[in-house]
Write an enzyme that holds these catalytic residues in place. Sequence first.
Site, short mmCIF file in Angstrom:
data_model
loop_
_atom_site.label_atom_id
_atom_site.label_comp_id
_atom_site.label_asym_id
_atom_site.label_seq_id
_atom_site.Cartn_x
_atom_site.Cartn_y
_atom_site.Cartn_z
N HIS A 172 -14.45 1.66 -34.94
CA HIS A 172 -15.18 0.83 -33.97
C HIS A 172 -14.68 -0.60 -33.88
O HIS A 172 -15.30 -1.42 -33.21
CB HIS A 172 -16.67 0.77 -34.32
N LYS A 223 -25.28 -10.25 -26.59
CA LYS A 223 -24.50 -9.47 -27.55
C LYS A 223 -24.48 -10.26 -28.85
O LYS A 223 -24.90 -11.41 -28.88
CB LYS A 223 -23.08 -9.25 -27.03
N ARG A 224 -23.97 -9.66 -29.92
CA ARG A 224 -23.85 -10.43 -31.15
C ARG A 224 -22.98 -11.66 -30.94
O ARG A 224 -22.10 -11.67 -30.08
CB ARG A 224 -23.22 -9.55 -32.26
N LYS A 284 -15.98 -12.79 -28.92
CA LYS A 284 -16.73 -12.47 -27.70
C LYS A 284 -16.81 -13.66 -26.75
O LYS A 284 -17.20 -13.55 -25.61
CB LYS A 284 -18.13 -11.98 -28.06
N THR A 295 -20.86 -1.86 -25.04
CA THR A 295 -21.77 -0.87 -24.42
C THR A 295 -22.79 -1.60 -23.55
O THR A 295 -23.34 -1.01 -22.62
CB THR A 295 -22.50 -0.03 -25.48
N LYS A 321 -24.62 -0.81 -19.72
CA LYS A 321 -26.05 -0.91 -19.38
C LYS A 321 -26.24 -1.75 -18.13
O LYS A 321 -27.01 -1.41 -17.23
CB LYS A 321 -26.83 -1.49 -20.56
C1 26V Z 1 -16.66 -6.74 -37.27
C2 26V Z 1 -16.03 -7.96 -37.37
C3 26V Z 1 -15.63 -8.48 -38.63
C4 26V Z 1 -14.87 -9.72 -38.67
C5 26V Z 1 -15.07 -10.65 -37.57
C6 26V Z 1 -15.16 -9.99 -36.30
C7 26V Z 1 -15.79 -8.68 -36.27
C8 26V Z 1 -16.15 -8.16 -35.11
C9 26V Z 1 -16.77 -6.96 -35.00
C10 26V Z 1 -17.04 -6.23 -36.08
C11 26V Z 1 -17.78 -4.97 -35.81
C12 26V Z 1 -17.72 -3.79 -36.66
C13 26V Z 1 -18.06 -2.52 -36.00
C14 26V Z 1 -18.78 -2.63 -34.70
O1 26V Z 1 -19.95 -2.93 -34.63
N1 26V Z 1 -18.09 -2.34 -33.60
C15 26V Z 1 -18.64 -2.28 -32.26
O2 26V Z 1 -18.89 -0.92 -31.97
C16 26V Z 1 -19.41 -0.72 -30.67
C17 26V Z 1 -19.70 0.76 -30.52
O3 26V Z 1 -18.53 1.49 -30.56
C18 26V Z 1 -18.42 -1.22 -29.63
O4 26V Z 1 -18.98 -1.06 -28.35
C19 26V Z 1 -18.07 -2.67 -29.85
O5 26V Z 1 -17.06 -3.08 -28.97
C20 26V Z 1 -17.63 -2.87 -31.30
O6 26V Z 1 -17.46 -4.25 -31.59
#
Ligand code: 26V
Length: 750
Positions: free
Chosen positions: A299, A484-485, A490, A592, A596
């Site tokens: 992901h 979003k987060r 982002k 996602t 929506k």
């Molecule tokens: C982790 C990290 C760690 C370091 C700093 C930046 C960063 C950014 C994102 C994450 C996310 C970890 C996994 C996650 O939540 N991925 C999300 O999964 C969604 C469902 O597949 C997808 O729509 C999002 O684009 C994705 O960020």
Amino acid sequence: MRMDKTEFSNKLKNLKTDGKSTIELYNEISLLAMQYGLSQADVPAQRNAYYLSMEFLIGRSFFNNLMELGVLDETRELLKEKGVDINVFEEIEDAALGNGGLGRLAACFLDSAAGLGLPLHGYGIRYKYGLFKQAIRNGFQVELPDDWQSFGDPWSIRKAHGKRKIKFADMTVTAVPYDMPVFGKRVNVLRLWQAEGSAAAQKISEYLYPADDTEDGKLLRLRQEYFFSAAAVGELVEKYVKLHGKNFDDFADHNVIQLNDTHPVLAIAELIRVLTTKYKLGFDKAEGIAKKTFAYTNHTVMPEALECWGASLVKKILPDIYDVLIKLQESQTSEFKRLCCSEAEASEMAIYANDKFSMANLAVYVGNTVNGVAKLHTDILKTDLFKTAYKYYPNKFQNKTNGITQRRWLMLCNRELSELLDGTIGSAWRDDISKLGVLNAHVSDMLGGFVKVKTEKKRQLFEYIKKHEGVYIPENFMVYAQVKRLHEYKRQLMTAFAILEIYKGLTDGKIKDFRPSVFVFGAKSAPSYKRAKAIIKFINDIADKINSDPRTNALLRVVFVKNYNVSYAEKIVAGTDVSLQVSTAGLEASGTGNMKFMMNGAVTCGTMDGANIEIVELAGKENNYIFGADVDEIERLKRGDYDPNAILKADAYHSYAVNTLIDGTFSDGDTGGFKELYDALTVGASWHKPDHYFVLHDLKSYVEALLKINTDSKDEKAFAVKQIKNVANSAHFSSDRTIKEYASDIWKIK
Ligand code: 26V
């Protein structure tokens, strides 16, 4: 005991509401619905898929479950007769057992599988406290505990007889299952494990980790991951033995386990451990079974987020798992020899290297399939992140573009649009979302109705925002939303700069005939992520300044909604005109929220990233607003000598916006956060080059896109056509489609 619908209705009719609190009514009605729903339960399927996920961001179950059971309208009417407005149940807390996209995706998948009648069950953790509640004090994020069970938890059933012992070297923990039925064409189960035993044991399921990145070296996190993975695997093995005996040849014919990111990857080692120790299978045989059973979804490509566990930590806490991991490493090494991999290639793919175990490499090695979550993301996995693995195991790799459930994200959150669709194209789309495409031939029939619905959903959103944030937004305003987060990649900061530039353009007369607009933000930051928190403060300061400026506040407003969550999202996606999806190309795996918004008729203003690419492919570039560098361009910029300072110097508007971070326009209360943001752009931070996320590179084209949208939207009809085209082509982003693909290409379930 089977309860039919008439019995349900009769019981509901007889429900006494007088003198009862919302909580009491909530629990009574929910329990009644549970009895009704569970009495429809199916026979177990022969072959089942299991979705192992650290997070399930469910939101509110009440309205959704009543809808899935087909009794929502009836309940609303009956309550009305008794003088109770069903909306009082909006007081009920969301179950926020997830951080963001990954957890919400898991919830959408369960909804779709049940809706399609496919046997997919979830396994996760029943956190006592979900994602923190966000308060905003003086513009800063403050985290408060999320005691989501304070209203009771009528949608779960504690299954004490299903409890299991989970052994760590230093303690044994009891895992007690709580089952949440997932209603639909069939009733599936989300089984969440609660840790019980000593105080230390209970800690394991106390908190959801509030970072959606992984934090290396967190012992508790390792325990959490093993805890629920082992509970799930142990149960599946036991169930298999009961039904089929101790010959495990058919294990993978009955079970397929999808690993939602790397968090549950220890399940692989646990299955091998159980098969080799308890059932005395040879290692190779056990490994072979694991290779047929597990599938892995990635992901994120952010390197910081790829989990590795220190070998000494694993050895100390989970010695048997350590042994299995080392054996897997050996087996991998001999396979690499057979495949004639170079040393560099072998070390790139290694499960064990530099005293660490790589969960991603383990998942790729053992996983029967590896999938990304949007076309671009899967391409990046193949050509970059896992390129060597792709070279040796090309057949493992698949794409499964994410989706969202139209039941929550259209039917439930936008009844008005749903009814308009019924009136325009009939209601067949409700059972088969692919029928939504019919709308393409009826766009003009829906124009007037669509504008009315959008206006009404905006009115509802503004009313809610007034009530919860105290910010008034006049009715005619256009809504741009970025929810979003909060992450630097982002690029909420880029939106903040763009707003400042528009503000300046309005005050100095450069921008004329601007259609009044509000920018809505919603975002939680990881509590420890300093720069993300500074961005929240910055946006709040901008909002205060702009909203209180009489020169502009009839034209431009900004609101940062606090405690953005699933339920807030349901209101925002329905009441938005423009969906802001502006990540640095290549970094948002899918997104996602973008889907929506699209389904609710917002145009996308975004970069060529994640699923945005597929959105504009389907709804038409002419109906959306794409700007900024694409992946190839970002790659070129990285190789070249990208100079954000030169861009800054050359553009007076950019320097106005960026300088507000340091020129005293705003104050971060001496936290140093604003300066750090400024430095990240101009000199670099965290070992990154200046402007690692190319904010300044894309800012100009972003402002242009926003202004173009503003101009285009003045032709109300033409703009509504674009929005409707987005609705009409959104069926592809239903998680029903995604789940059908998983079911046929990976899980082989019916
Ligand atoms: C982790 C990290 C760690 C370091 C700093 C930046 C960063 C950014 C994102 C994450 C996310 C970890 C996994 C996650 O939540 N991925 C999300 O999964 C969604 C469902 O597949 C997808 O729509 C999002 O684009 C994705 O960020």
